[in-house]
Design an enzyme around this catalytic site. Structure first.
Site, PDB file in Angstrom:
ATOM      1  N   ASP A   1      58.747  12.212  54.215  1.00 45.39           N
ATOM      2  CA  ASP A   1      59.743  13.201  53.819  1.00 45.39           C
ATOM      3  C   ASP A   1      59.310  13.829  52.491  1.00 45.39           C
ATOM      4  OD1 ASP A   1      62.162  14.555  53.468  1.00 45.39           O
ATOM      5  OD2 ASP A   1      63.309  12.882  54.304  1.00 45.39           O
TER       6      ASP A   1
ATOM      7  N   ASP B   1      62.088  18.675  53.158  1.00 47.58           N
ATOM      8  CA  ASP B   1      63.485  18.728  52.731  1.00 47.58           C
ATOM      9  C   ASP B   1      63.861  20.150  52.288  1.00 47.58           C
ATOM     10  OD1 ASP B   1      65.881  17.121  51.954  1.00 47.58           O
ATOM     11  OD2 ASP B   1      65.396  17.867  49.951  1.00 47.58           O
TER      12      ASP B   1
ATOM     13  N   GLU C   1      63.696  21.058  57.238  1.00 48.88           N
ATOM     14  CA  GLU C   1      65.165  21.046  57.147  1.00 48.88           C
ATOM     15  C   GLU C   1      65.593  22.390  56.583  1.00 48.88           C
ATOM     16  OE1 GLU C   1      68.695  18.308  55.304  1.00 48.88           O
ATOM     17  OE2 GLU C   1      67.211  19.135  53.952  1.00 48.88           O
TER      18      GLU C   1
ATOM     19  N   HIS D   1      70.933  11.053  57.798  1.00 51.94           N
ATOM     20  CA  HIS D   1      71.459  10.313  56.643  1.00 51.94           C
ATOM     21  C   HIS D   1      72.465  11.126  55.829  1.00 51.94           C
ATOM     22  CE1 HIS D   1      68.348  12.950  55.311  1.00 51.94           C
ATOM     23  NE2 HIS D   1      68.735  12.778  54.064  1.00 51.94           N
ATOM     24  N   ASP D   2      72.719  12.368  56.217  1.00 52.52           N
ATOM     25  CA  ASP D   2      73.698  13.208  55.502  1.00 52.52           C
ATOM     26  C   ASP D   2      74.956  13.445  56.316  1.00 52.52           C
ATOM     27  OD1 ASP D   2      71.905  13.689  53.381  1.00 52.52           O
ATOM     28  OD2 ASP D   2      71.065  15.449  54.368  1.00 52.52           O
TER      29      ASP D   2
HETATM   30  O1  LIG Z   1      74.554  22.138  54.797  1.00 51.93           O
HETATM   31  P1  LIG Z   1      73.337  23.005  54.568  1.00 51.93           P
HETATM   32  O2  LIG Z   1      73.470  23.918  53.389  1.00 51.93           O
HETATM   33  O3  LIG Z   1      72.947  23.734  55.847  1.00 51.93           O
HETATM   34  O4  LIG Z   1      72.114  22.070  54.172  1.00 51.93           O
HETATM   35  C1  LIG Z   1      71.551  21.060  54.954  1.00 51.93           C
HETATM   36  C2  LIG Z   1      71.535  19.735  54.209  1.00 51.93           C
HETATM   37  O5  LIG Z   1      70.930  19.992  52.934  1.00 51.93           O
HETATM   38  C3  LIG Z   1      70.951  18.932  51.974  1.00 51.93           C
HETATM   39  O6  LIG Z   1      70.152  17.857  52.411  1.00 51.93           O
HETATM   40  C4  LIG Z   1      68.876  17.503  51.926  1.00 51.93           C
HETATM   41  O7  LIG Z   1      68.609  17.795  50.564  1.00 51.93           O
HETATM   42  C5  LIG Z   1      69.327  17.046  49.584  1.00 51.93           C
HETATM   43  C6  LIG Z   1      68.648  17.301  48.259  1.00 51.93           C
HETATM   44  O8  LIG Z   1      67.299  16.899  48.311  1.00 51.93           O
HETATM   45  C7  LIG Z   1      69.394  15.539  49.874  1.00 51.93           C
HETATM   46  O9  LIG Z   1      70.404  14.965  49.075  1.00 51.93           O
HETATM   47  C8  LIG Z   1      69.697  15.263  51.335  1.00 51.93           C
HETATM   48  O10 LIG Z   1      69.745  13.876  51.589  1.00 51.93           O
HETATM   49  C9  LIG Z   1      68.670  16.017  52.148  1.00 51.93           C
HETATM   50  O11 LIG Z   1      68.723  15.734  53.526  1.00 51.93           O
HETATM   51  C10 LIG Z   1      72.398  18.471  51.795  1.00 51.93           C
HETATM   52  O12 LIG Z   1      72.461  17.401  50.882  1.00 51.93           O
HETATM   53  C11 LIG Z   1      72.999  18.022  53.115  1.00 51.93           C
HETATM   54  O13 LIG Z   1      74.354  17.610  52.961  1.00 51.93           O
HETATM   55  C12 LIG Z   1      72.959  19.197  54.092  1.00 51.93           C
HETATM   56  O14 LIG Z   1      73.376  18.736  55.370  1.00 51.93           O
END
Ligand SMILES: O=P(O)(O)OC[C@H]1O[C@H](O[C@H]2O[C@H](CO)[C@@H](O)[C@H](O)[C@H]2O)[C@H](O)[C@@H](O)[C@@H]1O
Length: 541
Positions: free
Chosen positions: A96, A196, A246, A320-321
C-alpha cells in the site's frame, strides 16, 4: 494487457490480522502463519495495508519511512520470509503506497520544518499570518486543511490529519522519490501495489476558497494526475504489474482513463459511490436507510461504462475504512448467513476484480461499540467531538459513530472461540466483537455450508468459468428497488444473477428463455417461485 481478470485479492489489515508475539498488535509473522488459510481460500494476491515506520496517528497511513518495516510489525527479514512463503503458495504481495502525504515525522518534513528550502518544496507550504488560512478547505478528518507553523510564518496543507502533510507532486524531485520507492519494493519481490487516494495528488495552480463544498473539487482528479501516474508507472518500472488506485470522489471518465488498456496507468480502480447511498444528503455522519435504486444505478453506470470504454473495476463492499457490509446492507442477526452470501454473489459475478477484506469471508459484523472509549480511529474521535458540538445527544452521536466508524472493520480477525478470538495472547489494541465465539474461522473451515466455504466456491468459479472473468455484463430490471439482477455472457455461456436486497420475500421475475435454466449457485438449499429474504440465485445456460 490486463492479465488479472480471473484473480482475486484478499486485503489484510496487519494490525488486526494475527499477533505472533502477544503484544496485542498484529504483525508480519502473524500473516505468514496464516498463509495456508489464505491459500486454501484460493486467493491470488494479498494487499497489505501499511506496515512502514509510522507514529500510527492514522494506523500507518502516516508513513515516516517508505523503505522499512515498523518494529511493531516485525523486521525486514520477516517481510522477506512472508514474500518467499507466499510465493511458494502461488500468492503475490501487494503493498500500500501512501503517496499523497507523508507523516510529519518523515525526515523530509522534519527538514522542511527546520528551514531546509529543498524539503519545503516537497510539501505545500504557503506564506501567511496565523489569522488567515490560505483557503477555507476542510480536512477529510474534520477541521481546517491547513496548519500554521509559527517559526516559518507558513501554513502547510493536510487534506487528512494534521500529521499527514500533503506532498507537492508539481516538484519533479518528489515524483522521482516515489518512483524510486516502487523500484525498491519491486526488487524485493513485491508483485503489485495499491495506491492510497492517488487521485488527489495533483493540486490546482491557484489556491482559492470553495464556497460550494470542502475544497475537493479543486484537487480531485486534478489537472496533472494522469500525466503523473503514467510517469510514475514508467519510472517505477511497474507497468504490467497488478495495481489498484484508491480514487476518492472520482468520476467514471477519469477511472476509464486510469485503467484503460494502452494508457499505461493502473490495472483497476476503487471508487466509493455505491458505498455512499446511505449518506443523508451526501454527509457521511448523517444516517439514512440505503437507497438501493441509487446503488443499482451506480453499479450499472460503472459496470457498463467501464465495459464500453475498456476500463476495469475493483469490486468490493468492505475495506479497513468501511463498516462491515453484512451489518450495513444485510442482517447481522436473523438472516446473517443468507445476507452475507447474497452480498458476496452480488459483486463476485460482476465484471472486475473482487477484493475480500479479512473476515468478510466469515461474515464478520460491526462490533456495536457503545462507548467512545472503545474507538481508536482518529476520524471517529474527531467526529465524536464535532457531532457533540453540533448539539447531537451522546446517544445519537454514539449511534452514528457505531454505524459509520472505520473501526467497525478494524476489530481483530476472529480465528477461533478461544480468548481474544485466537488473535492474540495479550491485550488486543482494540476490542473484539462479542460474537467471536459463534463467528470465527475454526467454526467455518470444514463446514461445507459455511459462509467461508461459499466464498471459496466463488473464488474457484471465477477461475473455472471464463464468462465470470471475461464475459460481458448487462443489467436487468433497473426500476426494481428490491432486486439486483444482471446477465453475464460470452459466446458460449450465459449466467443470470438475481439478488434479493430485502429482508422479505419478493417476486422472482425471469427473462424470457430462463425458466428451465440450470441453477449454478444459491444461498438456499432448495428452489422456490419467489426470492426469499436475501436470497440469491445464479442460473446458467
Ligand atoms: O470517501 P472518499 O472521499 O471517496 O475517499 C475514499 C477514502 O479515502 C480515505 O482513505 C484512505 O486515505 C486515508 C489517508 O491516507 C486513510 O486514512 C485511509 O485508511 C485510506 O484508505 C478516507 O479515509 C476513507 O474514509 C475514504 O473511504
Amino acid at each position: 494487457m490486463n492479465d488479472f481478470k480471473d484473480k482475486v485479492v484478499y486485503q489484510i489489515y496487519p494490525k488486526s490480522f494475527m499477533d505472533s508475539n502477544g503484544d496485542g498488535f498484529g504483525d508480519l509473522k502473524g500473516v505468514t502463519a496464516k498463509l495456508d488459510y489464505l491459500a486454501d481460500l484460493g486467493v491470488d494476491y494479498l494487499w497489505l495495508t501499511p506496515f512502514f515506520p509510522s507514529p500510527q496517528r492514522d494506523n500507518g497511513y502516516d508513513v515516516a519511512d517508505y523503505r522499512a518495516v515498523d518494529p511493531r510489525y516485525g523486521t525486514m527479514e520477516d517481510l522477506e520470509e512472508l514474500i518467499r512463503e507466499a510465493d511458494r503458495r502461488g500468492i503475490g504481495l501487494m503493498l500500500d503506497m501512501v503517496f499523497n502525504h507523508t507523516s510529519t515525522e518523515h525526515e523530509w518534513f522534519k527538514k522542511a520544518l527546520a528551514g531546509d528550502k529543498k524539503y519545503q518544496d516537497y510539501y505545500i507550504f504557503k506564506d501567511g499570518t496565523p489569522d488567515c488560512c490560505p483557503t477555507n478547505w476542510v480536512s477529510k478528518f474534520g477541521g481546517p486543511a491547513w496548519e500554521y507553523v509559527p517559526w516559518l510564518g507558513k501554513w502547510y496543507l493536510h487534506l487528512y490529519d494534521v500529521m499527514q502533510a500533503d506532498l507537492n507532486w508539481e516538484n519533479p524531485a518528489v515524483r522521482e522519490e516515489m518512483a524510486d520507492i516502487l523500484r525498491f519494493w519491486k526488487a524485493k519481490g513485491i508483485k503489485g501495489f495499491r495506491f492510497d487516494v492517488i487521485n488527489v495528488i495533483s493540486k490546482p495552480e491557484v489556491y482559492e476558497d470553495d464556497f460550494e463544498g470542502d475544497g475537493r473539487r479543486f484537487y480531485t482528479d486534478g489537472r496533472n494526475v494522469h500525466k503523473y501516474l503514467k510517469e510514475l508507472v514508467a519510472a517505477g518500472g511497474i507497468d504490467g504489474m497488478i495495481t489498484v488506485g484508491e480514487m476518492s470522489s472520482t468520476t467514471l471518465e477519469n477511472c476509464i482513463g486510469y485503467t484503460a488498456e494502452g494508457n499505461h496507468e493502473l490495472t483497476m480502480c476503487f471508487n466509493f459511490h455505491h458505498l455512499k447511498v446511505d449518506y443523508k444528503d451526501g454527509q457521511k455522519w448523517e444516517l439514512r436507510e440505503p437507497d438501493y435504486l441509487a446503488m443499482k444505478k451506480l453499479f450499472q453506470t460503472w459496470q457498463e461504462g467501464m465495459q464500453a470504454h475498456g476500463g476495469w473495476n475493483a469490486l468490493f463492499w468492505c475495506n479497513h475504512d468501511q463498516p462491515r457490509a453484512v451489518s450495513r446492507f444485510g442482517s447481522d442477526t436473523t438472516y446473517w448467513k443468507e445476507s452475507a452470501e447474497m452480498l458476496a454473489v452480488a459483486i463476485h459475478f460482476m465484471r472486475g476484480t473482487p477484493y475480500i477484506y479479512q473476515g468478510e469471508e466469515l461474515g464478520m459484523t460491526n462490533p456495536h461499540f457503545t462507548s467512545i472509549d472503545q474507538y481508536r480511529d482518529v476520524e471517529s474521535l474527531n467526529y465524536y467531538k464535532i457531532l457533540r458540538q453540533q448539539d447531537k445527544s451522546e446517544e445519537e452521536t454514539l449511534d452514528i459513530i457505531a454505524q459509520r466508524s472505520r473501526d467497525d472493520s478494524r476489530t481483530p480477525m476472529q480465528w477461533d472461540a478461544s480468548e481474544n478470538a485466537g488473535f492474540t495472547t495479550g491485550t488486543p489494541w482494540i476490542g473484539i466483537a462479542d460474537n467471536y465465539k459463534a463467528i470465527n474461522a475454526a467454526a467455518q473451515m470444514d463446514a461445507p455450508d459455511s459462509i467461508r466455504s461459499f466464498y471459496k466456491t466463488l473464488v474457484a468459479l471465477r477461475k473455472k468459468m471464463p464468462v465470470i472473468s471475461a464475459g460481458k455484463i448487462e443489467f436487468l430490471y433497473p426500476d426494481n428497488a428490491d432486486l439486483l439482477a444482471y446477465r453475464r455472457y460470452d459466446g458460449e455461456t450465459e449466467l443470470l444473477v438475481l439478488c434479493n436486497l430485502r429482508e422479505r420475500e419478493i417476486a422472482k421475475p425471469l427473462p424470457v428463455g430462463w425458466t428451465d435454466a440450470e441453477k449454478l449457485l444459491g444461498n438456499y438449499p432448495d428452489t422456490a417461485d419467489t426470492l426469499r429474504p436475501y436470497e440469491c440465485v445464479v442460473l446458467k445456460k
